[in-house]
Design a protein around this motif. Structure first.
Motif, short mmCIF file in Angstrom:
data_model
loop_
_atom_site.label_atom_id
_atom_site.label_comp_id
_atom_site.label_asym_id
_atom_site.label_seq_id
_atom_site.Cartn_x
_atom_site.Cartn_y
_atom_site.Cartn_z
N PHE A 178 -0.10 1.74 2.48
CA PHE A 178 1.15 1.31 3.10
C PHE A 178 1.82 2.52 3.71
O PHE A 178 2.27 3.43 3.01
CB PHE A 178 2.04 0.64 2.05
N TYR A 179 1.89 2.55 5.05
CA TYR A 179 2.52 3.65 5.77
C TYR A 179 3.95 3.27 6.11
O TYR A 179 4.21 2.20 6.69
CB TYR A 179 1.71 3.99 7.03
N ILE A 180 4.88 4.15 5.73
CA ILE A 180 6.30 3.83 5.72
C ILE A 180 7.05 4.78 6.64
O ILE A 180 6.82 5.99 6.62
CB ILE A 180 6.82 3.95 4.27
N PRO A 181 8.00 4.26 7.44
CA PRO A 181 8.80 5.15 8.28
C PRO A 181 9.55 6.19 7.44
O PRO A 181 10.01 5.90 6.33
CB PRO A 181 9.80 4.20 8.96
N ILE A 247 3.71 0.20 -6.64
CA ILE A 247 4.03 -0.40 -5.34
C ILE A 247 4.28 -1.90 -5.53
O ILE A 247 3.48 -2.60 -6.16
CB ILE A 247 2.90 -0.17 -4.33
N THR A 248 5.39 -2.37 -4.97
CA THR A 248 5.74 -3.79 -5.00
C THR A 248 5.76 -4.30 -3.57
O THR A 248 6.41 -3.70 -2.70
CB THR A 248 7.11 -4.02 -5.66
N VAL A 249 5.03 -5.38 -3.31
CA VAL A 249 4.94 -5.95 -1.96
C VAL A 249 5.44 -7.39 -2.02
O VAL A 249 4.86 -8.22 -2.74
CB VAL A 249 3.51 -5.90 -1.42
N ASP A 250 6.51 -7.67 -1.29
CA ASP A 250 7.11 -9.02 -1.27
C ASP A 250 7.35 -9.53 -2.68
O ASP A 250 7.07 -10.70 -3.01
CB ASP A 250 6.21 -9.98 -0.49
N GLY A 251 7.85 -8.67 -3.54
CA GLY A 251 8.21 -9.06 -4.89
C GLY A 251 7.09 -9.03 -5.90
O GLY A 251 7.33 -9.22 -7.10
N GLU A 252 5.85 -8.75 -5.46
CA GLU A 252 4.71 -8.72 -6.36
C GLU A 252 4.27 -7.27 -6.60
O GLU A 252 3.92 -6.56 -5.66
CB GLU A 252 3.54 -9.51 -5.78
N THR A 253 4.29 -6.85 -7.87
CA THR A 253 3.87 -5.50 -8.19
C THR A 253 2.35 -5.42 -8.21
O THR A 253 1.68 -6.21 -8.88
CB THR A 253 4.42 -5.07 -9.56
N LEU A 254 1.80 -4.48 -7.44
CA LEU A 254 0.35 -4.36 -7.32
C LEU A 254 -0.22 -3.59 -8.51
O LEU A 254 0.41 -2.66 -9.02
CB LEU A 254 0.00 -3.63 -6.03
N GLU A 255 -1.41 -3.97 -8.92
CA GLU A 255 -2.11 -3.18 -9.91
C GLU A 255 -2.56 -1.86 -9.28
O GLU A 255 -2.93 -1.82 -8.11
CB GLU A 255 -3.33 -3.93 -10.45
#
Length: 271
Positions: A178-181, A247-255
């Motif tokens: 995930f590349y972030i500004p 990392i959490t994406v759209d409310g879901e925490t990734l493993e």
């Protein structure tokens, strides 16, 4: 009419090598000396090595610069028995080249890449584009796609990035990055390290470490200030190792994924 096969067959040798011809024009230099100029290169994958190397027909190699190795690097490169030192007059590069034992690859010579192992040829080109570390695998994809997902990154419970305008980088056999500004990253929590790496698919990266030190491994954050054209959307954006942050994406925490980087990152965190 010319007929092209639906997919190119990768060939296997009894020694466990995989190989296939490439249509790319490949050149390689040591300093200003061109050692390879080939329009008939072959890509070779060694067992248990995830990235390919090039091998070249002898007639497209400067064999006049090769000498039988004084100290052959036995036990390397899938049972190769013949190694060469590269003699450039004032510079001798030991074990810079070798031949594979496979009958399919008889008459071909491979070379080390300086940017990969610290010795060998130091400038490589496919057509007119310089390439780094190793050849790009034609069976691997790298796609950079703009997104509106809500991405949050935490290190040891501290929110360090929060964005709804990431670029997602999908790379075969690796987790999505995930590349972030920069404006959406707490840059006050990080310090540049002077560390740099090269990637044949993305370019040259700069790195930052967490100011907290023990909470995360060194060089946890990186950016490509001048990425290769294929991944232009990640220019100047910042990414974290999924293996070592939350990392959490759209409310879901990734493993946290397990990748070839996991062990090294874990060891850095324990120091």
């Amino acid at each position: 009419m010319t007929t092209f096969p639906a997919e190119r067959a990768v060939r296997t040798t009894p020694e466990g090598l995989l190989w296939e011809p490439s249509d790319r024009w490949v050149r390689a230099r040591r300093g200003e000396v061109t050692v390879v100029d080939s329009r008939h290169p072959v890509l070779v994958w060694e067992p248990a090595v995830p990235v390919p190397l090039y091998a070249f027909p002898r007639e497209e190699v400067r064999e006049d610069l090769l000498r039988p190795a004084k100290n052959p690097a036995t036990g390397t490169h899938t049972g190769s028995r013949i190694f060469y030192d590269l003699d450039l007059g004032g510079e001798l590069l030991e074990n810079a080249a070798w031949t594979f034992p496979a009958a399919d690859l008889a008459g071909h010579i491979a070379f080390e890449w300086f940017s990969r192992v610290g010795r060998g040829l130091d400038h490589w080109y496919e057509e007119e584009e310089e390439i780094f570390i190793h050849p790009r695998d034609p069976h691997k994809r790298v796609d950079a796609m703009a997104s509106s997902r809500h991405v949050r990154v935490e290190i040891d419970g501290t929110l360090v990035a929060d964005t709804v305008r990431p670029v997602l980088l999908f790379e075969t056999a690796l987790p999505t990055r995930f590349y972030i500004p920069r404006e959406d990253v707490r840059m006050d929590l990080f310090v540049p390290t002077g560390h740099h790496t090269g990637c044949p698919y993305k370019g040259r990266a700069d790195y930052w470490s967490s100011r907290s030190g023990a909470a995360a491994p060194a060089n946890i954050l990186w950016s490509y200030p001048d990425p290769l054209p294929a991944v232009g959307p990640i220019k100047d954006l910042l990414s974290f190792y999924n293996e070592a942050v939350d990392i959490t994406v759209d409310g879901e925490t990734l493993e946290r994924p397990v990748t070839p980087f996991t062990r090294a990152l874990s060891e850095q965190t324990r120091r």
